[in-house]
Design an enzyme around this catalytic site. Structure first.
Site, PDB file in Angstrom:
ATOM      1  N   SER A 116       0.817  -1.215   0.000  1.00  0.00           N
ATOM      2  CA  SER A 116       0.000   0.000   0.000  1.00  0.00           C
ATOM      3  C   SER A 116       0.850   1.264   0.000  1.00  0.00           C
ATOM      4  O   SER A 116       1.978   1.279   0.528  1.00  0.00           O
ATOM      5  CB  SER A 116      -0.898  -0.001   1.248  1.00  0.00           C
ATOM      6  OG  SER A 116      -1.521   1.239   1.456  1.00  0.00           O
ATOM      7  N   TYR A 140      -1.872   0.201  10.457  1.00  0.00           N
ATOM      8  CA  TYR A 140      -2.168  -0.397   9.156  1.00  0.00           C
ATOM      9  C   TYR A 140      -0.962  -0.291   8.221  1.00  0.00           C
ATOM     10  O   TYR A 140      -0.572  -1.273   7.577  1.00  0.00           O
ATOM     11  CB  TYR A 140      -3.381   0.282   8.521  1.00  0.00           C
ATOM     12  CG  TYR A 140      -3.576  -0.079   7.067  1.00  0.00           C
ATOM     13  CD1 TYR A 140      -4.023  -1.338   6.701  1.00  0.00           C
ATOM     14  CD2 TYR A 140      -3.286   0.839   6.050  1.00  0.00           C
ATOM     15  CE1 TYR A 140      -4.182  -1.685   5.363  1.00  0.00           C
ATOM     16  CE2 TYR A 140      -3.445   0.503   4.718  1.00  0.00           C
ATOM     17  CZ  TYR A 140      -3.886  -0.761   4.374  1.00  0.00           C
ATOM     18  OH  TYR A 140      -4.040  -1.094   3.061  1.00  0.00           O
ATOM     19  N   LYS A 144       1.186  -3.488   6.724  1.00  0.00           N
ATOM     20  CA  LYS A 144       1.325  -3.760   5.294  1.00  0.00           C
ATOM     21  C   LYS A 144       2.797  -3.800   4.880  1.00  0.00           C
ATOM     22  O   LYS A 144       3.161  -4.509   3.933  1.00  0.00           O
ATOM     23  CB  LYS A 144       0.574  -2.713   4.469  1.00  0.00           C
ATOM     24  CG  LYS A 144      -0.936  -2.792   4.576  1.00  0.00           C
ATOM     25  CD  LYS A 144      -1.500  -4.142   4.179  1.00  0.00           C
ATOM     26  CE  LYS A 144      -1.393  -4.400   2.691  1.00  0.00           C
ATOM     27  NZ  LYS A 144      -1.980  -5.728   2.337  1.00  0.00           N
TER      28      LYS A 144
END
Length: 317
Positions: A116, A140, A144
């Site tokens: 991402s 997050y 990732k």
């Protein structure tokens, strides 16, 4: 080639499955249906309703013996990661390691991982290339990025080739209005309900919006290219929220009211990708313009009589 797609019943994963079949590959899908929908899958595709953290995952990989894995399954909500960092890490880090172990034990010859733009944090320069410093701002983003280290280690230790694809803001048919970067799905939902659009800040913040079919095409290309490469997948085009709203007005032909609020805490002001690496290593060139993609997304919602309930798109069949 036989390809296992995790999260294959989801927004991005189901488009990858479609393109795998169109290009002559065989597909197997593992998805816990937390956000996916089995009805997105062609009936001939073997489907296992299994979480990537379950012991059953190893049995599936041993039985199916895929040649490659395209790993799309993930927890993609930044607020969830902030509220429940342990749960976020369990899915995105622990779940990926379990999948890598299954791949190692069963002789998988290629592992493609969906990363991402969140790994970069606040850009130090634009456009963002793959050499840009990594500085994730949320659990997050951390969860990732961490599997990228594991992919490199598994390649060095066990010889499993990988391709890491860092996605820009993905949009398109089948997207639900939650998860990271779902602003277009949220706006389309509100337009169809006749509700005003709310924008945090002045609307001049910019993003790189890429259609899901182009993301799927990049994954298909990575099956045979870009071995052990980390690549940005976007359009290389910067679009502001205000510009996005004007395009939505044009394609929907509806009056749209907009309200502006304070800046969202921790939000990045500007972000878009340099995609020269993807052009060179994947021969990748995005085909769907933002206007065309918005038209496709809106037509899909209208043609499928999508019910917008509890933030999830449920197709009437």
């Amino acid at each position: 080639m036989k390809v296992l797609v995790t999260g294959g019943a989801g927004f991005i994963g189901s488009h990858i499955v479609d393109q795998l079949l169109e290009t002559g590959h065989e597909s197997i899908v593992v998805d816990n249906l937390a956000t996916g929908d089995e009805r997105f899958l062609p009936k001939e595709v073997p489907f296992y309703r299994v979480d990537i953290r379950d012991e059953q995952l190893f049995d599936i990989v041993r039985t199916e013996r895929p040649d490659a894995v395209i790993h799309q399954a993930a927890q993609s909500s930044v607020p969830f990661s902030v509220d429940q960092p342990l749960g976020d890490a369990d899915i995105n880090i622990h779940g990926t390691i379990r999948l890598l172990e299954a791949a190692r034990q069963c002789g998988v010859s290629k592992f493609i991982y969906a990363s991402s733009a969140a790994v970069y944090g606040n850009p130090q320069y634009l456009p963002i290339d793959e050499n840009h410093p990594v500085n994730p701002l949320s659990p997050y983003g951390i969860s990732k990025f961490t599997p990228e280290y594991y992919l490199r280690a598994y390649q060095d230790l066990y010889g499993i080739p990988f391709t890491i694809l860092r996605y820009a803001n993905v949009y398109g048919q089948r997207q639900i209005s939650k998860g990271e970067g779902a602003v277009i799905a949220i706006f389309l939902e509100r337009i169809l309900k006749g509700e005003p659009l709310r924008i945090d800040g002045d609307g001049e913040q910019t993003r790189d919006y890429i259609h899901v079919s182009d993301i799927a095409a990049a994954n298909i290309a990575a099956l045979s290219r870009a071995e052990n490469q980390v690549l940005n997948i976007g359009t290389g085009i910067s679009t502001s929220i205000n510009e996005l709203v004007q395009l939505l007005k044009k394609v929907s032909n509806k009056p749209i009211s907009v309200s502006y609020g304070p800046d969202r805490e921790g939000d990045i002001k500007h972000s878009y990708f340099d995609i020269d690496g993807a052009r060179r290593h994947l021969m990748f060139k995005p085909k769907v313009s933002l206007e065309e993609g918005l038209i496709q997304s809106l037509d899909y919602l209208l043609q499928n009589r999508v019910l917008l309930q509890r933030g999830t798109a449920v197709t009437e069949l």
